[in-house]
Enzyme design. Structure first.
Site, short mmCIF file in Angstrom:
data_model
loop_
_atom_site.label_atom_id
_atom_site.label_comp_id
_atom_site.label_asym_id
_atom_site.label_seq_id
_atom_site.Cartn_x
_atom_site.Cartn_y
_atom_site.Cartn_z
N THR A 192 -40.36 25.79 -8.50
CA THR A 192 -40.87 24.61 -7.57
C THR A 192 -41.16 23.64 -9.04
O THR A 192 -41.74 24.21 -10.11
CB THR A 192 -41.73 24.48 -6.70
N HIS A 193 -40.67 22.27 -8.83
CA HIS A 193 -41.08 21.62 -10.13
C HIS A 193 -40.41 21.90 -11.49
O HIS A 193 -40.89 21.69 -12.44
CB HIS A 193 -42.54 21.19 -10.23
N TYR A 236 -8.88 -6.22 13.88
CA TYR A 236 -8.32 -5.45 12.58
C TYR A 236 -8.50 -6.87 11.48
O TYR A 236 -8.32 -7.88 11.85
CB TYR A 236 -7.04 -5.13 12.68
N LYS A 238 -20.53 27.42 -29.62
CA LYS A 238 -20.65 26.71 -28.17
C LYS A 238 -19.81 27.52 -27.02
O LYS A 238 -18.48 27.83 -27.45
CB LYS A 238 -20.64 25.42 -28.15
N SER A 271 0.77 -0.99 0.13
CA SER A 271 0.01 0.04 -0.02
C SER A 271 1.07 1.29 -0.05
O SER A 271 0.34 2.39 0.00
CB SER A 271 -1.04 -0.05 1.15
N GLN A 312 -7.82 -1.99 4.68
CA GLN A 312 -6.90 -1.29 3.98
C GLN A 312 -7.38 -0.63 2.83
O GLN A 312 -6.91 0.39 2.25
CB GLN A 312 -5.67 -2.16 3.50
N ASN A 351 -1.52 -2.05 13.36
CA ASN A 351 -2.85 -1.89 13.61
C ASN A 351 -3.00 -0.77 14.26
O ASN A 351 -3.97 0.32 13.90
CB ASN A 351 -3.53 -3.03 14.24
N SER A 375 -16.82 24.05 -28.28
CA SER A 375 -16.97 22.63 -28.76
C SER A 375 -15.91 22.48 -30.04
O SER A 375 -15.52 23.53 -30.62
CB SER A 375 -18.33 22.56 -29.53
N ASN A 402 -19.59 26.34 -23.35
CA ASN A 402 -20.31 25.19 -22.41
C ASN A 402 -20.03 25.18 -20.91
O ASN A 402 -18.81 25.44 -20.73
CB ASN A 402 -20.04 23.65 -22.83
#
Length: 461
Positions: free
Chosen positions: A155-156, A317, A283, A22, A322, A110, A277, A285
């Site tokens: 709303t919605h 443990y 464009k 690790s 890990q 540990n 783009s 974006n």
């Protein structure tokens, strides 16, 4: 040879090392591992395990290594060690010989990794809190810049009632305040030091764990060695808080993406946070916002992955644990980047105030004000609601706003309507009537804005 190699007569296979080792990611905890080792050497000296000279040798070597770790000078790439704990110990043994071999007395990887990771999380929580403070500050500055600008509220995803743009900004301030408070809560709960818990049953050496915890900046030691080495609640809480905050960032991004769209046209985003783009020259974006929205998935995934990993583990443990680090480390990085990106985006925003006001006046958003006006004339709200709906239908059929209907036509639907209704149908009227705590009136928003600015100045002072 691995730290645990004495029991074995054959080396690990290359495939096992690939799965098991690790160091490639837990090297991020080098500073914390060295700090823990400095404190442990001191605790061993105080317990009579190390001589003063041995403790001083270890302290000096570890301090030099800490300086290298903090400057990025440690050469992890050339190491064949299994993890950061093995790396640090191997470096000490190379420098100090048998003195270096004494450091791990009474300690297990540990309790060591549990301590390292808590220290790592504490460090990054403090940094993330600063990111949240900066984003809140930018939201407040944006609210101040546009505190009198009107915007349609939804709303919605349909126009509902007019609001002040500053009110929209302050809604996200509230969300990010809660995120910061969750980090505060996390710091309180995780402020216990596992070091001295050993592999699972505690240490046999007379180490003063209260002093050790204080030395490492913890409020107290953990109270159960089994729990101490196997607890990852603090990582789960970090991941949950990050997921919640990323959800808030995603909602912020979605609002701004919509406000920036050609269909809404409420804001313009700066060139520095947008892209073009490869095919369509026209464009512009909102890629920064879309990436913020998209990165939620990997953060949510890290939380779910660790929950699933932990849910079936017996005490104490297990090596499965890990898997706690890569997802958490990536999450912290993504969250930090998105908080900083949101800050840049907001600083680049320009509000199209005329377009926002025009949109707020459309969609019959003043129908609620009309119903409230009728209630003021003594009509029960439910009846007023029905009458207001009928007037909206009449306006829609003529493709006109309510305020464009002549008084005579309004009176055919309700004789109690007088010419004072037109003042009520004005967009500012509806906004300013909502002047209770938490409302969207100009006065309430201004008061809330300055209250938050004062609070932030106090926190930072």
């Amino acid at each position: 040879m691995a730290l645990w190699g004495g029991r074995f007569t054959a080396d690990s296979s290359n495939m096992f090392k690939q799965v098991n080792d690790s160091l490639n990611f837990d090297q991020a905890m080098a500073t914390q591992d060295i700090q823990g080792s400095i404190a442990w050497a001191k605790a061993l000296y105080q317990a009579g395990v190390l001589s003063e000279q041995e403790q001083q040798q270890l302290h000096s070597a570890l301090e030099d290594m800490l300086t290298q770790a903090q400057s990025g000078a440690l050469d992890f790439a050339a190491s064949t060690e299994e993890d950061i704990h093995s790396f640090v110990e191997a470096e000490l043994i190379e420098q100090l010989g048998d003195v270096g071999r004494k450091l791990h007395t009474g300690r297990s990887r540990n309790d060591q990794v549990a301590t390292d990771f808590r220290l790592w999380v504490k460090t990054h929580v403090l940094s993330l809190k600063q990111d949240l403070v900066q984003l809140r500050r930018t939201l407040l500055n944006t609210a101040s810049r546009y505190q009198h600008s009107i915007l349609p509220g939804y709303t919605h995803l349909q126009r509902a009632q007019p609001i002040v743009f500053g009110h929209w900004c302050l809604a996200y301030v509230e969300m990010f305040k809660r995120d910061a408070s969750r980090l505060d809560d996390l710091l309180v709960r995780m402020d216990q030091c596992p070091l001295g818990s050993g592999a699972l049953a505690g240490t046999t050496y007379p180490v003063n764990r209260e002093v050790l915890a204080n030395e490492l900046g913890f409020a107290s030691p953990t109270l159960n060695s089994l729990d101490a080495v196997s607890d990852r609640d603090f990582v789960l809480e970090l991941l949950f808080t990050a997921s919640t905050s990323m959800m808030h960032l995603s909602r912020l991004a979605e609002d701004l993406i919509f406000y920036n769209s050609g269909e809404a046209g409420f804001i313009q985003l700066g060139d520095s946070v947008t892209s073009g783009s490869s095919l369509m020259p026209q464009k512009k974006n909102p890629d920064a916002l879309e990436l913020m929205r998209g990165k939620c998935g990997r953060v949510f995934g890290a939380l779910q992955a660790l929950l699933v990993t932990m849910k079936g583990l017996p005490l104490a443990y297990n090596k499965d644990m890990q898997e706690d680090k890569e997802g958490a480390m990536d999450t912290v990085n993504q969250w930090h980047c998105c908080l900083c990106m949101a800050d840049e985006v907001l600083q680049s925003v320009t509000l199209n105030e005329d377009r926002c006001r025009e949109a707020a006046m459309k969609g019959y958003a003043n129908a609620t004000e009309l119903a409230d006006y009728l209630v003021g004339k003594g009509i029960p709200f439910r009846t007023a609601h029905d009458i207001s709906g009928q007037i909206v239908v009449a306006a829609i059929n003529q493709d006109k706003p309510i305020e464009a209907l002549p008084l005579s036509e309004l009176q055919t639907l309700c004789a109690d309507i007088d010419d004072d209704v037109y003042a009520v149908l004005n967009v500012e009227y509806g906004i300013n009537k909502r002047n209770n705590i938490g409302g969207t009136s100009f006065k309430t928003v201004t008061e809330a804005l300055y209250r938050e600015l004062e609070k932030m100045d106090s926190e930072e002072g």
